[in-house]
Design an enzyme around this catalytic site. Structure first.
Site, mmCIF file in Angstrom:
data_model
loop_
_atom_site.group_PDB
_atom_site.id
_atom_site.type_symbol
_atom_site.label_atom_id
_atom_site.label_comp_id
_atom_site.label_asym_id
_atom_site.label_seq_id
_atom_site.Cartn_x
_atom_site.Cartn_y
_atom_site.Cartn_z
ATOM 1 N N CYS A 108 6.985 -0.730 6.221
ATOM 2 C CA CYS A 108 6.472 0.476 5.566
ATOM 3 C C CYS A 108 7.521 0.947 4.566
ATOM 4 C CB CYS A 108 6.215 1.552 6.621
ATOM 5 S SG CYS A 108 5.634 3.110 5.937
ATOM 6 N N LEU A 109 7.070 1.364 3.383
ATOM 7 C CA LEU A 109 7.999 1.855 2.372
ATOM 8 C C LEU A 109 8.769 3.080 2.872
ATOM 9 C CD1 LEU A 109 5.642 1.531 -0.723
ATOM 10 C CD2 LEU A 109 7.651 0.113 -0.221
ATOM 11 N N HIS A 120 -1.663 6.546 8.027
ATOM 12 C CA HIS A 120 -0.779 7.521 7.363
ATOM 13 C C HIS A 120 -1.498 8.854 7.133
ATOM 14 C CE1 HIS A 120 3.048 5.706 6.468
ATOM 15 N NE2 HIS A 120 2.526 4.658 5.863
ATOM 16 N N GLN A 176 3.166 9.892 1.758
ATOM 17 C CA GLN A 176 4.464 9.237 1.553
ATOM 18 C C GLN A 176 5.197 9.766 0.324
ATOM 19 O OE1 GLN A 176 2.700 5.058 2.129
ATOM 20 N NE2 GLN A 176 4.785 4.813 2.883
ATOM 21 N N GLY A 213 0.821 -1.198 0.000
ATOM 22 C CA GLY A 213 0.000 0.000 0.000
ATOM 23 C C GLY A 213 0.858 1.252 0.000
ATOM 24 N N HIS A 241 -3.100 0.356 8.273
ATOM 25 C CA HIS A 241 -1.791 1.003 8.169
ATOM 26 C C HIS A 241 -1.869 2.267 7.295
ATOM 27 C CE1 HIS A 241 2.763 0.653 7.554
ATOM 28 N NE2 HIS A 241 2.407 1.509 6.627
ATOM 29 N N GLU A 242 -2.537 2.131 6.128
ATOM 30 C CA GLU A 242 -2.585 3.264 5.186
ATOM 31 C C GLU A 242 -3.480 4.387 5.700
ATOM 32 O OE1 GLU A 242 -0.390 3.321 2.978
ATOM 33 O OE2 GLU A 242 0.148 1.203 3.132
HETATM 34 ZN ZN ZN Z 1 3.431 2.877 5.491
#
Ligand code: ZN
Length: 158
Positions: free
Chosen positions: A88-89, A134, A51, A46, A130-131
């Protein structure tokens, strides 16, 4: 291909509350196209707009057979519990142990403003949570139980 640079959690953009999308125009479509490309290129599950430095409530999630675009998503329902590894990216190379609901159902708008619902279990349920976090400036490292060691990660891959 419109690849955007993925910011790390040191960037202030990752810690801000995002604003709702109000215009469902070409600019939003380009953002979503770029987010899809960037997610596919990254190999992640995701990606949230902050981000890539865009403080708007936009998320893309790879649910396996397609990428779901969530604009202005809200959590409708969660159920159960799962405790597992999460990455997480924006936190490259690290993983933590995070408790999440097993099931999550969200309500969101598509790129043209139409409302719909999306649901998922296990990894997808975890990813929705998670997203959406963010979009409120929350990184998983703020809600995790602890970091996972390299030994534990190698064990997981066996
Ligand atoms: Zn993330």
């Amino acid at each position: 291909m419109g690849l955007r640079k993925i910011l790390t959690d040191k960037d202030p953009a990752l810690h801000k509350v995002c604003r709702p999308v109000e215009k469902f125009d070409q600019r939003l479509h380009k953002l979503l196209d770029d987010m899809r490309d960037t997610l596919l290129d990254s190999g992640g599950v995701g990606l949230a707009a902050p981000q890539i430095g865009i403080l708007r409530r936009v998320v893309v999630v790879d649910v396996g057979d397609e990428i779901v675009e969530l604009v202005n998503p809200t959590m409708l329902e969660t159920d159960g519990e799962q405790v597992g590894p999460e990455g997480c990216l924006s936190v490259p190379g690290k993983y933590g142990l995070v408790k999440r609901p097993y099931y999550a159902k969200v309500r969101a708008q598509d790129r043209d403003g139409n409302w719909f619902e999306a649901e998922g279990e296990e990894l997808i349920g975890r990813c929705f949570c998670h997203e959406l976090d963010h979009l409120d400036g929350i990184i998983y490292t703020e809600v995790m139980e602890r970091w996972l060691t390299e030994d534990e990660l190698q064990y997981d891959e066996d």
